[in-house]
Design a protein around this motif. Structure first.
Motif, PDB file in Angstrom:
ATOM      1  N   MET A   1       0.868  -1.047  -0.089  1.00  0.00           N
ATOM      2  CA  MET A   1       0.112  -0.184  -0.282  1.00  0.00           C
ATOM      3  C   MET A   1       1.043   1.241   0.059  1.00  0.00           C
ATOM      4  O   MET A   1       1.972   0.840   0.178  1.00  0.00           O
ATOM      5  N   GLY A   2       0.552   1.941  -0.675  1.00  0.00           N
ATOM      6  CA  GLY A   2       1.205   3.195  -1.039  1.00  0.00           C
ATOM      7  C   GLY A   2       0.413   4.143  -0.545  1.00  0.00           C
ATOM      8  O   GLY A   2      -0.884   4.856  -0.369  1.00  0.00           O
ATOM      9  N   THR A   3       1.561   5.966   0.472  1.00  0.00           N
ATOM     10  CA  THR A   3       0.686   6.937   1.217  1.00  0.00           C
ATOM     11  C   THR A   3       1.500   8.021   0.521  1.00  0.00           C
ATOM     12  O   THR A   3       2.282   7.715  -0.059  1.00  0.00           O
ATOM     13  N   GLY A   4       1.573   8.950   1.072  1.00  0.00           N
ATOM     14  CA  GLY A   4       1.800  10.152   1.472  1.00  0.00           C
ATOM     15  C   GLY A   4       1.025  11.377   1.016  1.00  0.00           C
ATOM     16  O   GLY A   4       0.149  11.688   0.438  1.00  0.00           O
ATOM     17  N   ASN A   5       1.877  12.903   0.288  1.00  0.00           N
ATOM     18  CA  ASN A   5       1.202  14.051   0.916  1.00  0.00           C
ATOM     19  C   ASN A   5       2.345  15.197   0.623  1.00  0.00           C
ATOM     20  O   ASN A   5       3.859  14.568   0.455  1.00  0.00           O
ATOM     21  N   TYR A   6       2.052  16.222  -0.137  1.00  0.00           N
ATOM     22  CA  TYR A   6       3.046  16.791   0.259  1.00  0.00           C
ATOM     23  C   TYR A   6       2.987  17.958   1.552  1.00  0.00           C
ATOM     24  O   TYR A   6       1.802  18.412   1.941  1.00  0.00           O
ATOM     25  N   ASP A   7       4.048  18.509   2.120  1.00  0.00           N
ATOM     26  CA  ASP A   7       3.978  18.699   2.989  1.00  0.00           C
ATOM     27  C   ASP A   7       3.733  20.811   3.410  1.00  0.00           C
ATOM     28  O   ASP A   7       3.497  21.199   4.401  1.00  0.00           O
ATOM     29  N   GLY A   8       3.321  20.828   1.993  1.00  0.00           N
ATOM     30  CA  GLY A   8       3.492  21.857   2.682  1.00  0.00           C
ATOM     31  C   GLY A   8       4.342  23.263   1.997  1.00  0.00           C
ATOM     32  O   GLY A   8       3.450  24.025   1.975  1.00  0.00           O
ATOM     33  N   LEU A  18       4.082  -2.914   3.122  1.00  0.00           N
ATOM     34  CA  LEU A  18       3.451  -4.449   2.903  1.00  0.00           C
ATOM     35  C   LEU A  18       2.934  -4.853   4.051  1.00  0.00           C
ATOM     36  O   LEU A  18       3.004  -5.118   4.937  1.00  0.00           O
ATOM     37  N   LEU A  19       1.579  -5.409   3.136  1.00  0.00           N
ATOM     38  CA  LEU A  19       0.804  -5.685   4.547  1.00  0.00           C
ATOM     39  C   LEU A  19       0.862  -7.174   3.965  1.00  0.00           C
ATOM     40  O   LEU A  19       0.543  -7.461   3.168  1.00  0.00           O
ATOM     41  N   ASP A  20       1.348  -7.792   5.476  1.00  0.00           N
ATOM     42  CA  ASP A  20       0.846  -9.595   5.450  1.00  0.00           C
ATOM     43  C   ASP A  20      -0.822  -9.867   5.866  1.00  0.00           C
ATOM     44  O   ASP A  20      -0.797  -9.719   6.973  1.00  0.00           O
ATOM     45  N   LEU A  21      -1.292  -9.951   4.773  1.00  0.00           N
ATOM     46  CA  LEU A  21      -2.179 -10.239   5.358  1.00  0.00           C
ATOM     47  C   LEU A  21      -3.496 -11.380   6.194  1.00  0.00           C
ATOM     48  O   LEU A  21      -4.027 -11.444   6.833  1.00  0.00           O
ATOM     49  N   GLU A  22      -2.236 -12.637   5.951  1.00  0.00           N
ATOM     50  CA  GLU A  22      -2.292 -13.559   6.834  1.00  0.00           C
ATOM     51  C   GLU A  22      -1.836 -12.703   8.244  1.00  0.00           C
ATOM     52  O   GLU A  22      -2.754 -13.737   9.552  1.00  0.00           O
ATOM     53  N   THR A  25       0.675  -8.257  10.135  1.00  0.00           N
ATOM     54  CA  THR A  25       1.635  -7.081   9.996  1.00  0.00           C
ATOM     55  C   THR A  25       1.930  -5.985   8.533  1.00  0.00           C
ATOM     56  O   THR A  25       1.609  -6.682   7.563  1.00  0.00           O
ATOM     57  N   ALA A  26       2.840  -4.967   9.272  1.00  0.00           N
ATOM     58  CA  ALA A  26       3.029  -3.933   7.741  1.00  0.00           C
ATOM     59  C   ALA A  26       4.685  -3.790   8.167  1.00  0.00           C
ATOM     60  O   ALA A  26       4.858  -3.582   9.511  1.00  0.00           O
ATOM     61  N   THR A  27       5.083  -3.505   7.382  1.00  0.00           N
ATOM     62  CA  THR A  27       6.623  -3.229   7.435  1.00  0.00           C
ATOM     63  C   THR A  27       6.955  -2.408   6.028  1.00  0.00           C
ATOM     64  O   THR A  27       5.719  -2.179   5.061  1.00  0.00           O
ATOM     65  N   SER A  28       7.196  -0.970   6.671  1.00  0.00           N
ATOM     66  CA  SER A  28       7.514  -0.417   5.480  1.00  0.00           C
ATOM     67  C   SER A  28       9.242  -0.452   5.106  1.00  0.00           C
ATOM     68  O   SER A  28       9.973  -0.667   6.174  1.00  0.00           O
ATOM     69  N   LEU A  29       8.841  -0.239   4.166  1.00  0.00           N
ATOM     70  CA  LEU A  29       9.759  -0.598   2.840  1.00  0.00           C
ATOM     71  C   LEU A  29      11.059   0.641   2.247  1.00  0.00           C
ATOM     72  O   LEU A  29      11.629   0.025   2.007  1.00  0.00           O
ATOM     73  N   ILE A  30      10.240   1.599   2.566  1.00  0.00           N
ATOM     74  CA  ILE A  30      11.409   2.627   1.678  1.00  0.00           C
ATOM     75  C   ILE A  30      12.691   3.445   3.023  1.00  0.00           C
ATOM     76  O   ILE A  30      12.086   3.375   4.043  1.00  0.00           O
ATOM     77  N   ARG A 102      -3.718  -3.439  -7.818  1.00  0.00           N
ATOM     78  CA  ARG A 102      -3.698  -3.351  -6.407  1.00  0.00           C
ATOM     79  C   ARG A 102      -2.283  -2.804  -5.646  1.00  0.00           C
ATOM     80  O   ARG A 102      -1.635  -2.552  -6.589  1.00  0.00           O
ATOM     81  N   THR A 103      -2.335  -2.265  -4.530  1.00  0.00           N
ATOM     82  CA  THR A 103      -1.530  -2.039  -3.499  1.00  0.00           C
ATOM     83  C   THR A 103      -0.738  -3.314  -2.762  1.00  0.00           C
ATOM     84  O   THR A 103      -1.320  -4.369  -3.234  1.00  0.00           O
ATOM     85  N   ALA A 104      -0.140  -2.709  -2.428  1.00  0.00           N
ATOM     86  CA  ALA A 104       1.395  -3.078  -1.887  1.00  0.00           C
ATOM     87  C   ALA A 104       1.345  -4.787  -2.507  1.00  0.00           C
ATOM     88  O   ALA A 104       0.423  -5.176  -3.799  1.00  0.00           O
TER      89      ALA A 104
END
Length: 114
Positions: A1-8, A18-22, A25-30, A102-104
């Protein structure tokens, strides 16, 4: 799944999770730092994920609001991907690319891994 915004004021920040559906848990990849705003994701197959990100910032970049950067992240086993293992590098501009799915080691689009 991807997120983000402009900080202004300067940065386009976000995360690639990366979301493990089983396990739930979510792992931040960047890798460490402000991250990158993720504009689109597309699974190309079981091992390759195309990621469209905004530029890291809008400093001296008139096109920062209209173009993105594409990288193809390839992992043999997505369940074994360590946190913060995707580099925050620039890639080629991607005018008009639209995700349809799809996401992630990352390789820029159009290049085969080392």
């Amino acid at each position: 799944m991807g997120t983000g915004n402009y900080d202004g004021g300067y940065f386009f920040e976000g995360e690639l999770l990366l979301l493990d559906l089983e396990s739930g848990t979510a792992t931040s990849l960047i890798e460490d730092g402000p991250g990158r705003q993720v504009l689109g994701l597309e699974w190309l197959d079981d091992q390759r994920l195309r990621v469209l990100t905004a530029p890291p910032d809008d400093w001296d970049d008139e096109d920062a609001w209209t173009e993105g950067h594409i990288a193809v992240v390839r992992r043999a086993d997505w369940r074994a991907v360590p946190p913060r293992s995707v580099p925050r590098t620039r890639s080629w501009p991607a005018h008009g690319w639209r995700p349809r799915a799809r996401t992630a080691g990352s390789t820029p689009a159009g290049r085969s891994p080392g």
